[in-house]
Design a protein around this motif. Structure first.
Motif, PDB file in Angstrom:
ATOM      1  N   VAL A 122      37.124  41.630  45.434  1.00 26.47           N
ATOM      2  CA  VAL A 122      38.359  42.408  45.506  1.00 26.47           C
ATOM      3  C   VAL A 122      38.506  43.097  46.862  1.00 26.47           C
ATOM      4  N   ILE A 123      37.402  43.432  47.496  1.00 28.14           N
ATOM      5  CA  ILE A 123      37.486  44.022  48.831  1.00 28.14           C
ATOM      6  C   ILE A 123      37.960  42.980  49.834  1.00 28.14           C
ATOM      7  N   VAL A 124      37.544  41.739  49.642  1.00 25.13           N
ATOM      8  CA  VAL A 124      38.050  40.641  50.471  1.00 25.13           C
ATOM      9  C   VAL A 124      39.540  40.445  50.211  1.00 25.13           C
ATOM     10  N   GLN A 125      39.957  40.585  48.953  1.00 26.50           N
ATOM     11  CA  GLN A 125      41.375  40.490  48.636  1.00 26.50           C
ATOM     12  C   GLN A 125      42.182  41.570  49.349  1.00 26.50           C
ATOM     13  N   LEU A 126      41.628  42.762  49.426  1.00 33.20           N
ATOM     14  CA  LEU A 126      42.298  43.836  50.171  1.00 33.20           C
ATOM     15  C   LEU A 126      42.520  43.425  51.622  1.00 33.20           C
ATOM     16  N   GLY A 127      41.463  42.925  52.244  1.00 33.25           N
ATOM     17  CA  GLY A 127      41.559  42.540  53.643  1.00 33.25           C
ATOM     18  C   GLY A 127      42.513  41.377  53.875  1.00 33.25           C
ATOM     19  N   ALA A 128      42.598  40.469  52.896  1.00 32.07           N
ATOM     20  CA  ALA A 128      43.438  39.282  53.052  1.00 32.07           C
ATOM     21  C   ALA A 128      44.869  39.510  52.572  1.00 32.07           C
ATOM     22  N   GLY A 129      45.175  40.727  52.116  1.00 33.40           N
ATOM     23  CA  GLY A 129      46.551  41.058  51.776  1.00 33.40           C
ATOM     24  C   GLY A 129      47.009  40.641  50.394  1.00 33.40           C
ATOM     25  N   VAL A 130      46.102  40.505  49.440  1.00 35.26           N
ATOM     26  CA  VAL A 130      46.505  40.173  48.073  1.00 35.26           C
ATOM     27  C   VAL A 130      47.097  41.424  47.422  1.00 35.26           C
ATOM     28  N   THR A 131      48.318  41.305  46.944  1.00 37.57           N
ATOM     29  CA  THR A 131      48.965  42.463  46.331  1.00 37.57           C
ATOM     30  C   THR A 131      48.253  42.850  45.038  1.00 37.57           C
ATOM     31  N   ASN A 132      48.285  44.129  44.758  1.00 40.00           N
ATOM     32  CA  ASN A 132      47.662  44.722  43.569  1.00 40.00           C
ATOM     33  C   ASN A 132      46.140  44.737  43.607  1.00 40.00           C
ATOM     34  N   ALA A 133      45.542  44.277  44.714  1.00 37.88           N
ATOM     35  CA  ALA A 133      44.090  44.360  44.818  1.00 37.88           C
ATOM     36  C   ALA A 133      43.636  45.819  44.789  1.00 37.88           C
ATOM     37  N   TRP A 134      44.444  46.693  45.343  1.00 36.91           N
ATOM     38  CA  TRP A 134      44.090  48.110  45.375  1.00 36.91           C
ATOM     39  C   TRP A 134      44.030  48.690  43.962  1.00 36.91           C
ATOM     40  N   ILE A 135      44.820  48.125  43.043  1.00 35.03           N
ATOM     41  CA  ILE A 135      44.786  48.607  41.660  1.00 35.03           C
ATOM     42  C   ILE A 135      43.455  48.231  41.008  1.00 35.03           C
ATOM     43  N   ILE A 136      42.939  47.061  41.330  1.00 33.61           N
ATOM     44  CA  ILE A 136      41.618  46.654  40.833  1.00 33.61           C
ATOM     45  C   ILE A 136      40.558  47.615  41.347  1.00 33.61           C
ATOM     46  N   VAL A 137      40.676  47.983  42.604  1.00 32.60           N
ATOM     47  CA  VAL A 137      39.710  48.917  43.201  1.00 32.60           C
ATOM     48  C   VAL A 137      39.762  50.269  42.494  1.00 32.60           C
ATOM     49  N   VAL A 138      40.968  50.755  42.208  1.00 37.75           N
ATOM     50  CA  VAL A 138      41.105  52.029  41.490  1.00 37.75           C
ATOM     51  C   VAL A 138      40.467  51.932  40.112  1.00 37.75           C
ATOM     52  N   GLY A 139      40.691  50.811  39.428  1.00 38.81           N
ATOM     53  CA  GLY A 139      40.047  50.617  38.131  1.00 38.81           C
ATOM     54  C   GLY A 139      38.534  50.614  38.244  1.00 38.81           C
ATOM     55  N   GLY A 310      46.911  32.290  59.833  1.00 42.01           N
ATOM     56  CA  GLY A 310      48.266  32.211  59.335  1.00 42.01           C
ATOM     57  C   GLY A 310      48.424  32.197  57.830  1.00 42.01           C
ATOM     58  N   VAL A 311      47.423  32.742  57.106  1.00 34.77           N
ATOM     59  CA  VAL A 311      47.524  32.745  55.638  1.00 34.77           C
ATOM     60  C   VAL A 311      47.373  34.156  55.071  1.00 34.77           C
ATOM     61  N   PHE A 312      47.625  35.164  55.879  1.00 31.89           N
ATOM     62  CA  PHE A 312      47.550  36.539  55.374  1.00 31.89           C
ATOM     63  C   PHE A 312      48.626  36.744  54.308  1.00 31.89           C
ATOM     64  N   ASN A 313      48.267  37.465  53.253  1.00 29.96           N
ATOM     65  CA  ASN A 313      49.186  37.719  52.138  1.00 29.96           C
ATOM     66  C   ASN A 313      49.666  36.404  51.515  1.00 29.96           C
ATOM     67  N   LEU A 314      48.701  35.504  51.324  1.00 29.95           N
ATOM     68  CA  LEU A 314      48.999  34.170  50.820  1.00 29.95           C
ATOM     69  C   LEU A 314      49.435  34.183  49.362  1.00 29.95           C
ATOM     70  N   GLN A 315      48.900  35.112  48.575  1.00 35.88           N
ATOM     71  CA  GLN A 315      49.127  35.061  47.137  1.00 35.88           C
ATOM     72  C   GLN A 315      49.217  36.460  46.557  1.00 35.88           C
ATOM     73  N   ASP A 316      50.068  36.625  45.550  1.00 34.85           N
ATOM     74  CA  ASP A 316      50.164  37.888  44.840  1.00 34.85           C
ATOM     75  C   ASP A 316      49.054  37.999  43.801  1.00 34.85           C
ATOM     76  N   GLY A 317      48.729  39.241  43.460  1.00 34.54           N
ATOM     77  CA  GLY A 317      47.754  39.467  42.416  1.00 34.54           C
ATOM     78  C   GLY A 317      48.395  39.405  41.037  1.00 34.54           C
ATOM     79  N   PHE A 318      47.604  39.685  40.017  1.00 35.92           N
ATOM     80  CA  PHE A 318      48.087  39.652  38.647  1.00 35.92           C
ATOM     81  C   PHE A 318      48.852  40.933  38.308  1.00 35.92           C
ATOM     82  N   CYS A 323      45.184  44.136  36.275  1.00 35.51           N
ATOM     83  CA  CYS A 323      44.337  44.451  37.432  1.00 35.51           C
ATOM     84  C   CYS A 323      43.506  45.708  37.184  1.00 35.51           C
ATOM     85  N   PHE A 324      44.147  46.762  36.678  1.00 30.88           N
ATOM     86  CA  PHE A 324      43.409  48.000  36.449  1.00 30.88           C
ATOM     87  C   PHE A 324      42.345  47.823  35.369  1.00 30.88           C
TER      88      PHE A 324
END
Length: 382
Positions: A122-139, A310-318, A323-324
């Motif tokens: 999930v920390i890699v997801q944060l760096g790669a711009g996956v949305t809602n990754a921060w919610i997983i981190v909060v959980g 060129g693939v930053f923010n490639l995919q949205d999260g759940f 996520c939480f």
């Protein structure tokens, strides 16, 4: 002379993180973050699809990381036996027992599927711009606090009555064989599974939607490639066992860093009386290398890798609720089990820990069952 000077700069379990240790932790984290980003195992849909056996990117990378770790430690046991044995003893002594590992791993697996992630991923997801990754981190951070409160009255008493039902703690001691022989045997089995998967499902045919290979992708380690073979990415992660054990006398792991971050303020507010001693111990100086490695190094590595290819923010999260709750389950489960996907799955397997060899299939059993339940209820996020 040079070696003794280096050892004085290396961090011991009782000393703060030195400048050299900080640099090593950042560099190792960058390799970890870049490897997971290039291997595309960080994408939530890849993890969920793996649990439904529709993609095999995660399995290939995971088993290659385990294979590389086993080979690395087998070599280390020959050239640096004292450091190898001391680190191994430290990690095995922290095993929490068969029942705890089983229950915790199942909960962790549920969280992996719900969040489409794991504690390090999930920390890699944060760096790669996956949305809602921060919610997983909060959980996950929330779960680390809950574990700190519940560990002392509920979890720890259970562990004393539930030690592993084995005569010994490791595969090699159980069969009375040298470590390197057993390690190479398990590495060969893992590599064979990867070879079969790659034969039937080549990695270029197994890439997630949205990933189109470019001219750099024919060079396996090209930093601008949009994707690397998951086998190559997994090998790089496993090789990190050497610097982590040499400089920090620890194994690859991620979940402890969440407790290190939350334990510092809560220890100051509540003291150690109302919190688990193991939880407050996470704030010890020896654990900060993992925070630097994961939250700084891995984030930076994933960001640079995804942005410049060129693939930053490639995919949205759940969905945010998934996520939480998923982040909460995977952190709480990893703390009960005494290890996460990296701690049990990569480092624990490399140690030939019998507890880890029980925890890993339970982890995936929980994840696979959850994925099929969601699929059957028409609630699958992919």
């Amino acid at each position: 002379m040079a070696e003794s000077k280096l050892k004085r700069l290396v961090d011991s379990p009782s000393t703060p993180l030195s400048v050299l240790g900080f640099i090593v932790a950042v560099l190792c984290g960058m390799v970890f973050g870049m490897s997971l980003e290039k291997g595309k195992v960080f994408l939530p849909t890849v993890i969920f699809s793996q649990m439904l056996f529709r993609q095999f990117v995660m399995l290939k990378m995971f088993l290659c990381a385990a294979t590389s770790s086993l080979i690395t430690l087998a070599f280390m046991s020959g050239v640096m036996p004292e450091r190898f044995e001391s680190t191994r003893r430290y990690l095995i002594d922290n095993d929490k027992g068969f029942i705890s590992a089983t229950v915790g791993a199942l909960i962790l697996g549920v969280g992996m599927t719900l969040a489409g992630s794991c504690p390090g991923n999930v920390i890699v997801q944060l760096g790669a711009g996956v949305t809602n990754a921060w919610i997983i981190v909060v959980g996950g951070l929330t779960a680390s606090v809950v574990w700190g409160i519940l560990d002392k009255p509920l979890v720890k008493p259970m562990e004393g009555r539930c030690k592993p039902p084995f005569r010994r703690e490791t595969v090699d001691s159980y069969f009375y064989k040298p470590y390197w022989i057993c390690a190479m045997g398990l590495a060969a089995m893992c590599a064979a599974v990867v070879a079969v998967c790659e034969y039937y499902v080549p990695w270029k045919d197994d890439l997630p939607p949205g990933v189109r290979l470019d001219k750099h992708s024919n060079t396996p380690l090209h930093p601008l490639a949009r994707a690397w073979p998951p086998e190559v990415a997994g090998v790089l992660v496993g090789v990190l066992q050497w610097p982590v054990r040499y400089f920090f006398s620890d194994g690859l792991g991620s979940a402890t860093s969440y407790c290190t971050i939350t334990a510092v303020p809560l220890k100051a507010i509540f003291g150690v009386g109302k919190l688990s001693e193991r939880y407050t111990d996470c704030a010890d100086q020896s654990n900060w290398w993992q925070v630097v490695y994961l939250w700084i190094g891995a984030t930076l590595g994933a960001f640079l890798s995804s942005y410049y290819s060129g693939v930053f923010n490639l995919q949205d999260g759940f969905h945010p609720a998934m996520c939480f709750f998923g982040g909460f389950c995977m952190l709480l489960g990893s703390r009960i089990a005494g290890g996460c996907t990296s701690g049990h799955g990569i480092s624990g397997m490399a140690e030939l820990s019998l507890t880890s060899l029980v925890a890993v299939p339970m982890m995936f059993a929980g994840a696979i069952a959850t994925a099929f339940i969601l699929e059957g209820a028409n609630a699958a996020p992919v």
